[in-house]
Design an enzyme around this catalytic site. Structure first.
Site, PDB file in Angstrom:
ATOM      1  N   CYS A 157      -6.752  -5.112  -8.661  1.00 19.03           N
ATOM      2  CA  CYS A 157      -8.145  -5.138  -8.210  1.00 19.03           C
ATOM      3  C   CYS A 157      -9.092  -5.140  -9.417  1.00 19.03           C
ATOM      4  CB  CYS A 157      -8.410  -4.008  -7.213  1.00 19.03           C
ATOM      5  SG  CYS A 157      -9.972  -4.258  -6.314  1.00 19.03           S
TER       6      CYS A 157
ATOM      7  N   HIS B  99      -4.770  -5.225  -3.092  1.00 16.67           N
ATOM      8  CA  HIS B  99      -4.107  -3.931  -3.334  1.00 16.67           C
ATOM      9  C   HIS B  99      -2.669  -3.992  -2.832  1.00 16.67           C
ATOM     10  CE1 HIS B  99      -7.485  -1.490  -4.734  1.00 16.67           C
ATOM     11  NE2 HIS B  99      -8.225  -2.270  -3.978  1.00 16.67           N
TER      12      HIS B  99
ATOM     13  N   GLU C 210      -0.487  -1.801  -3.086  1.00 16.18           N
ATOM     14  CA  GLU C 210      -0.138  -0.475  -2.539  1.00 16.18           C
ATOM     15  C   GLU C 210      -0.663  -0.276  -1.123  1.00 16.18           C
ATOM     16  OE1 GLU C 210      -4.210   0.191  -4.355  1.00 16.18           O
ATOM     17  OE2 GLU C 210      -2.473  -1.087  -4.752  1.00 16.18           O
TER      18      GLU C 210
END
Length: 202
Positions: free
Chosen positions: A80, A182, A184
């Site tokens: 990001c 992202h 994650e």
């Protein structure tokens, strides 16, 4: 193998560390220069504004350290804002020098009816060129939250998403990689990308 998540108070670091744990890696959050230089791989996460993030990296003396690690061939993954910082310059709140590891400028996503900024939510990836991280990602969906994009020469663009513009989603130059989304927060697809990055570090 030691993966260091660079600590500069600008990240979604707990989620990144948790995601790495899910793929079997106990990474360490650190701003320690010697640990960063000794790492098998580095992750530069980030949420927030480009100028503040660069100022904090500079305050901690981490800009030259990251550049030395990149020049030594250590795999680096920017997530990001972390991906945006890899570029030469950011144009958020004026002009700020970035890490300069990948040519390009970080610009604001243009406003367009029906495409609110920040660009938030799930988008499909279109693979533009093969890289060690892009295998199997064509038309896979990942999660974005950002208001700025990385305007890079085509040779560094690995994958894009369609929004009001073609949003660079994955970029790389040599051992330096960036993902605008992202991983994650992108389920199994995101974990798969982190797994591929870890394999590069081994």
């Amino acid at each position: 193998m030691k993966i260091i998540v660079i600590d500069y108070d600008a990240g979604n670091t707990a989620n990144v560390l948790r995601a790495l744990e899910k793929v079997g890696i106990k990474a360490e959050l650190s701003a320690d220069k010697s640990k960063i230089l000794a790492a098998s791989g580095l992750i530069l996460p980030g949420v927030g504004a480009f100028p503040a993030a660069m100022a904090e990296l500079e305050r901690r003396g981490l800009v030259p350290v990251i550049k030395v690690a990149a020049a030594a061939g250590t795999p680096i993954l920017g997530i990001c804002l972390g991906m945006q910082l890899l570029l030469k310059k950011g144009l958020e709140h004026g002009e700020t020098a970035g890490l300069g590891l990948i040519p390009g400028l970080c610009r604001e996503i243009p406003a367009k009816a029906g495409y609110p900024v920040p660009h938030m939510g799930w988008n499909d990836l279109q693979v533009k060129q093969a890289s060690p991280l892009t295998a199997g990602l064509q038309d896979e969906s990942v999660y974005f939250v950002h208001s700025y994009f990385t305007d890079v020469p085509e040779e560094y663009l690995d994958a894009a998403a369609d929004y009001s513009i073609q949003v660079p989603a994955m970029i790389h130059k040599n051992n330096v990689y960036g993902v605008q989304f992202h991983p994650e927060k992108s389920g199994d697809v995101g974990l798969g990308i982190l797994k591929k990055f870890v394999a590069l570090c081994d």
